[in-house]
Design a protein around this motif. Sequence first.
Motif: not given
Length: 396
Positions: A354-382
């Motif tokens: 679960s944690m590998r999947a979630l951390t990987g999803l966050m880092l993928d989103r950060a890379q795709a959006d050109g942002t930080t992992p925290r901003a990516a986590a917020h985007a996933l929550v949104t």
Amino acid sequence: MTAPVPTPLMSLVWTDHVTGRRGFLVVDRLVRGVASGGLRMRPGCTLEEVTGLARGMTMKEALHYDPERRYVPLGGAKGGIDCDPRAPEAYGLLVRYLRAMRPYIESFWTTGEDLGLSQDLVDRAAAEAGLVSCVQAVYPLLDDEAAARARLADAFAVEVDGIGLDELAGGCGVAESVLTALDRAAVPYAGARVAVQGLGTMGGATARFLTRAGLTVVAVADIKGTIANPAGLDVEALLAARDGYGTVDRRVLRPGDRELPGDAWLSAAAEVLVPAAVSYAVGTGEAERIRARWIVEAANMPVLPAAEGLLTARGVTVLPDVVVNSATNAWWWWTLFGDIGADADEAFAYIRRSMRALTGLMLDRAQADGTTPRAAAHALVTDRLPVIAERFGWYR
């Protein structure tokens, strides 16, 4: 432009009639009529701090939503008491706080251990306050309450090398987040160095899992100061020599181990820093001293926003608490709802996946959006909150 932070559903300030000390309860959101979040006790705890923690709990619950699992998310809440947990009056204060919060715990707030408090202590004080359980508000949502309660009790009785499974679950998740980041950067585990602030439940378990994965813990900090050894510390010996608050008996130190000031962990020559103790540990001044490549937030809210901005500009990646330390909360619910049983191997395997999947999803989103992992986590929550609200209903 930064989006406004939603107003919590409920904020409560309580003053103890015996000591004059204050306690807090903040309910950020209710999902299916229930909110989840631990209770911390520390000197200087504030309503603002508890409000931020409650919002973080809403995010953690949403991030672990998976429609294929039996566990479905709750809302976020948090409790806090402004007192040193070592103070003579601390236990009586805890009982009175829980007695005052009893209507909320019985109705919609599920809670448990957090900074300064162990689960055993919370359970003992809850019983003295007249509560059936600190998570009894969730019982009406269970398909088979008796079986679920027995499963969770059995899980809390499981020990691994003399340490309770409940004390290891969160650290396993933190370690897996670290390993995921290293894997993505093609950094070998052997030779990767780690410094940990706090050797309590979360920090101690994280240090253990990382060491067993092949990383080298070169510094740990507790209330007495920092223990450092560039060749690597004997983590198992330090863990065995802790007291109930995570303070290490210095008599177990080896000749190569050095005792340094309490903030020396910040500037340790390490690739990974793991703040696993208090909130607000890394401000702008502390950020200037950090040489690590990753900061992994095992504690709640340890890196202040201004400090994170400076670190990001220097190429330091901050892996945020809402993902990194979320396995503790999730393990409770995975067990209670029946996604996993009372078995350590099953629990660790589930946490790792679960944690590998979630951390990987966050880092993928950060890379795709050109942002930080925290901003990516917020985007996933949104993205997820409207789906949760539509399926289960929630109160803003």
